[in-house]
Scaffold this motif. Structure first.
Motif, short mmCIF file in Angstrom:
data_model
loop_
_atom_site.label_atom_id
_atom_site.label_comp_id
_atom_site.label_asym_id
_atom_site.label_seq_id
_atom_site.Cartn_x
_atom_site.Cartn_y
_atom_site.Cartn_z
N LEU A 39 -14.07 -12.54 3.36
CA LEU A 39 -13.11 -11.62 2.78
C LEU A 39 -11.71 -12.17 2.95
O LEU A 39 -11.37 -12.76 3.97
CB LEU A 39 -13.21 -10.24 3.43
CG LEU A 39 -14.59 -9.57 3.35
CD1 LEU A 39 -14.55 -8.22 4.04
CD2 LEU A 39 -15.05 -9.43 1.91
N HIS A 40 -10.87 -11.96 1.95
CA HIS A 40 -9.49 -12.44 2.00
C HIS A 40 -8.62 -11.40 2.70
O HIS A 40 -8.93 -10.22 2.75
CB HIS A 40 -8.97 -12.71 0.60
CG HIS A 40 -9.72 -13.80 -0.11
ND1 HIS A 40 -9.59 -15.13 0.22
CD2 HIS A 40 -10.63 -13.75 -1.11
CE1 HIS A 40 -10.38 -15.86 -0.56
NE2 HIS A 40 -11.02 -15.04 -1.38
N GLY A 41 -7.49 -11.86 3.19
CA GLY A 41 -6.56 -10.97 3.85
C GLY A 41 -6.51 -11.22 5.34
O GLY A 41 -7.52 -11.52 5.97
N CYS A 213 1.09 2.86 17.95
CA CYS A 213 1.64 2.35 16.70
C CYS A 213 0.69 1.29 16.14
O CYS A 213 0.31 0.36 16.86
CB CYS A 213 3.02 1.72 16.93
SG CYS A 213 4.28 2.87 17.55
N HIS A 214 0.31 1.43 14.88
CA HIS A 214 -0.53 0.42 14.22
C HIS A 214 0.22 -0.89 14.14
O HIS A 214 -0.31 -1.95 14.43
CB HIS A 214 -0.92 0.91 12.82
CG HIS A 214 -1.85 0.01 12.09
ND1 HIS A 214 -1.45 -1.20 11.54
CD2 HIS A 214 -3.18 0.12 11.80
CE1 HIS A 214 -2.49 -1.78 10.95
NE2 HIS A 214 -3.54 -1.00 11.09
N GLY A 220 -2.42 -4.23 2.49
CA GLY A 220 -3.53 -5.12 2.76
C GLY A 220 -4.47 -4.60 3.83
O GLY A 220 -5.59 -5.09 3.97
N ASN A 221 -4.03 -3.60 4.58
CA ASN A 221 -4.84 -3.04 5.66
C ASN A 221 -5.27 -1.60 5.39
O ASN A 221 -5.70 -0.89 6.30
CB ASN A 221 -4.08 -3.11 6.99
CG ASN A 221 -4.02 -4.52 7.54
OD1 ASN A 221 -4.88 -5.34 7.26
ND2 ASN A 221 -2.99 -4.81 8.31
N VAL A 236 -7.79 -0.43 8.44
CA VAL A 236 -8.38 -1.51 9.23
C VAL A 236 -7.29 -2.30 9.95
O VAL A 236 -6.10 -2.08 9.74
CB VAL A 236 -9.20 -2.46 8.32
CG1 VAL A 236 -10.35 -1.71 7.66
CG2 VAL A 236 -8.32 -3.12 7.24
N ASP A 237 -7.73 -3.24 10.78
CA ASP A 237 -6.90 -4.25 11.43
C ASP A 237 -5.86 -3.66 12.38
O ASP A 237 -4.69 -3.50 12.05
CB ASP A 237 -6.21 -5.13 10.38
CG ASP A 237 -5.71 -6.44 10.99
OD1 ASP A 237 -5.80 -6.58 12.23
OD2 ASP A 237 -5.26 -7.31 10.24
#
Length: 319
Positions: A39-41, A213-214, A220-221, A236-237
């Motif tokens: 997967l890209h990103g 805090c993310h 993209g996330n 995600v992420d």
């Protein structure tokens, strides 16, 4: 200019079907692997989708050698968010034994939807406002989680604990300014930045409770529905998560927006809801300086020096 070699990210892995099968069968002994797709990103980890026969696909995330500790961090942070209304990945397996792959990895559930960044270009201003409002509400939910101290989150919680946000941000600023100079930044600019931030450090004091805090909350996330009007399906992420001021999280989320991105900014802030802080917009401006300095250091660390001139100009304008 620093002579240090650039940090090596995104491990280039040739994972075989047999290896994928060995990983998946640790949690599902009868699983049959159909295919593997990268997967890209993301700049840090290699992320693969494992398609299974007669079972939901899952996600394999492999961490680079230099950042193996981020595996435990992500497991820890996702554990803090079990009650978040928005869907987040569920950890199926976290493996640091290196018995199948010679790096740390996690196996996670695959969330439904598509990356928002792939849909944005086709959305109207009203559509952008709407989906970013959903994102703002989700970000507030993340920021609702409290921790015991301010500081960067490591494998088992806050790595270096600070009693106040001002103490944490002062330490971070000092560390990043030293790194800026060590990696070839202008020492005179560093001193101007230090003076500029120190003159406004009282703004940091308004954040009295450390919150999750993310700190990498962007299109993209974020996953959204694949068709029709987009709606949030997952986040995600969480590799960059920190324990700090929610306004730092908002500042980072708004960082790449330009004037044409007003529907996104307005939607995010509307969805987030009232910010009951004096001088909150000035505080966002102050955090933007830190975000830019941090990004300058990161790009220098990974060898993307072609972007440093523009970042230097932004820092000079802010000083």
């Amino acid at each position: 200019m620093s002579s240090e070699a650039p940090l090596q990210l995104k491990p280039r892995l040739e994972i075989s079907i047999d290896q994928a099968r060995a990983i998946v069968r640790q949690i599902s002994p009868d699983a049959s692997v159909l295919s593997l797709t990268e997967l890209h990103g993301g700049e840090i980890s290699t992320v693969l989708e494992i398609a299974l026969v007669d079972a939901p696909a899952c996600i394999l995330k492999v961490y680079p050698e230099s950042l193996q500790w981020k595996m435990a961090k992500e497991v820890y942070v996702l554990g803090l968010l079990r009650d978040l209304g928005t869907t987040i990945p569920k950890i199926l397996l976290a493996d640091d034994t290196r018995s199948v792959v010679d790096l740390n990895y996690v196996l996670m559930t695959r969330l439904d939807g598509t990356v928002l960044g792939r849909r944005e270009a086709a959305l109207s201003e009203a559509g952008l406002f709407s989906i970013y409002a959903e994102m703002g509400a989700a970000l507030r939910g993340i920021n609702h989680v409290t921790l015991d101290s301010f500081g960067y989150i490591g494998p088992n919680g806050v790595w270096t604990a600070y009693p106040t946000n001002r103490a944490y941000m002062s330490a971070q600023l000092d560390r990043k300014l030293k790194e800026f100079c060590a990696r070839g930044g202008d020492p005179a600019l560093a001193e101007r930045l230090r003076d500029s931030v120190e003159a406004r450090q009282h703004l940091f004091e308004a954040a009295t409770t450390p919150r999750l805090c993310h700190y990498d909350f962007h299109a993209g996330n974020v996953l959204v529905t694949s068709r029709g009007e987009p709606h949030l399906t997952g986040i995600v992420d969480f590799e960059n998560a920190t324990s700090g001021d929610p306004l730092l999280d908002i500042a980072k989320a708004l960082y790449y927006f330009t004037a044409k991105d007003a529907p996104k900014r307005d939607g995010l802030l509307a969805g987030y809801g009232p910010i009951e802080r004096p001088d909150w917009q000035q505080t966002l401006d102050l955090y933007r300086i830190y975000c830019t300095l941090e990004l300058w250091c990161w790009m220098a660390q990974i060898g993307k020096r072609e972007v440093l001139a523009d970042l230097t100009r932004e820092l000079a304008a802010a000083s």
